[in-house]
Design an enzyme around this catalytic site. Structure first.
Site, PDB file in Angstrom:
ATOM      1  N   GLY A   1       8.493 -12.028 -60.838  1.00 13.00           N
ATOM      2  CA  GLY A   1       9.380 -13.149 -61.110  1.00 13.00           C
ATOM      3  C   GLY A   1       8.544 -14.382 -61.386  1.00 13.00           C
ATOM      4  O   GLY A   1       7.458 -14.292 -61.959  1.00 13.00           O
ATOM      5  N   CYS A   2       9.025 -15.513 -60.968  1.00 10.88           N
ATOM      6  CA  CYS A   2       8.336 -16.778 -61.187  1.00 10.88           C
ATOM      7  C   CYS A   2       6.905 -16.710 -60.656  1.00 10.88           C
ATOM      8  O   CYS A   2       6.682 -16.428 -59.482  1.00 10.88           O
ATOM      9  CB  CYS A   2       9.101 -17.903 -60.483  1.00 10.88           C
ATOM     10  SG  CYS A   2       8.237 -19.471 -60.491  1.00 10.88           S
ATOM     11  N   PHE A   3       5.934 -16.974 -61.515  1.00  8.40           N
ATOM     12  CA  PHE A   3       4.546 -16.845 -61.066  1.00  8.40           C
ATOM     13  C   PHE A   3       4.157 -17.887 -60.038  1.00  8.40           C
ATOM     14  O   PHE A   3       3.240 -17.674 -59.252  1.00  8.40           O
ATOM     15  CB  PHE A   3       3.540 -16.781 -62.215  1.00  8.40           C
ATOM     16  CG  PHE A   3       3.664 -17.772 -63.335  1.00  8.40           C
ATOM     17  CD1 PHE A   3       4.062 -19.076 -63.152  1.00  8.40           C
ATOM     18  CD2 PHE A   3       3.329 -17.374 -64.620  1.00  8.40           C
ATOM     19  CE1 PHE A   3       4.141 -19.967 -64.205  1.00  8.40           C
ATOM     20  CE2 PHE A   3       3.406 -18.253 -65.691  1.00  8.40           C
ATOM     21  CZ  PHE A   3       3.804 -19.562 -65.478  1.00  8.40           C
ATOM     22  N   TRP A   4       4.843 -19.023 -59.995  1.00 11.91           N
ATOM     23  CA  TRP A   4       4.526 -20.023 -58.964  1.00 11.91           C
ATOM     24  C   TRP A   4       4.694 -19.429 -57.578  1.00 11.91           C
ATOM     25  O   TRP A   4       3.901 -19.680 -56.679  1.00 11.91           O
ATOM     26  CB  TRP A   4       5.435 -21.235 -59.065  1.00 11.91           C
ATOM     27  CG  TRP A   4       5.406 -22.003 -60.337  1.00 11.91           C
ATOM     28  CD1 TRP A   4       4.420 -22.031 -61.283  1.00 11.91           C
ATOM     29  CD2 TRP A   4       6.425 -22.881 -60.810  1.00 11.91           C
ATOM     30  NE1 TRP A   4       4.775 -22.866 -62.304  1.00 11.91           N
ATOM     31  CE2 TRP A   4       5.992 -23.403 -62.044  1.00 11.91           C
ATOM     32  CE3 TRP A   4       7.664 -23.274 -60.304  1.00 11.91           C
ATOM     33  CZ2 TRP A   4       6.754 -24.302 -62.775  1.00 11.91           C
ATOM     34  CZ3 TRP A   4       8.411 -24.166 -61.039  1.00 11.91           C
ATOM     35  CH2 TRP A   4       7.969 -24.676 -62.263  1.00 11.91           C
TER      36      TRP A   4
END
Length: 173
Positions: A9-12
């Site tokens: 999902g969101c790499f952050w």
């Protein structure tokens, strides 16, 4: 040092679980698996380039073995969701493990089987196990985003539902 590449999902949100572990030499947010060379975030977020948002982790397997990276990876995702992760929807937010050699492939497949057999999930495990492809680092403002933009990161993560999911499915592991 070796490399591990994970789409969650969101790499952050995929940086923080790994960055403080022993033997981690670095984590770069980026893109892989698509058909456009040198994609930009603006292109990837449309879902039309075929790329996944990923983290590329450089690690010392003597200090933090790949098996342990895999255990930690599974505990960050919903492996039953093929439409993205949490509030991030689209093919660019799907989950996948990109293996860099046959040993990583074997360990990733074994780990996936273990998750499937764990009884934690009622639906099938859809996380893909794929060969590593060209990795493109994301733009600089995405690197270490959780440190550069603490309030925005915390707010985004809080509304995503990721932490609630982790607590429900992985509490105590």
């Amino acid at each position: 040092m070796q490399k591990a590449t994970f789409a969650g999902g969101c790499f952050w949100c995929m940086v923080t679980p790994f960055e403080e572990q022993p033997g981690i030499g670095g984590i770069i947010s980026g893109y892989t698996g698509g058909h456009v060379e040198n994609p930009t975030y603006e292109e990837v977020k449309t879902g039309t380039t075929g790329h996944y948002e990923v983290v590329e982790i450089t690690f010392d397997p003597q200090l933090f073995p790949y098996e342990r990276l895999l255990e930690l990876y599974w505990q960050q995702i919903d492996p039953t969701d093929d439409g993205g992760q949490f509030h991030d929807r689209g093919s660019q937010y799907r989950t996948a493990i990109f293996y860099h050699d046959e040993a990583q492939e074997k360990l990733a497949l074994e780990a996936k089987e273990k998750v499937a057999a764990s009884g934690k999930f009622q639906k099938p495990i859809v996380t893909e196990i794929l060969p590593a492809q060209t990795f493109y680092p994301a733009e600089e403002y995405h690197q270490g985003y959780h440190k550069k933009n603490k309030d925005d990161y915390k707010a985004d993560r809080a509304k995503s539902g990721r932490d609630e999911f982790i607590g429900q499915h992985w509490n105590g592991e």
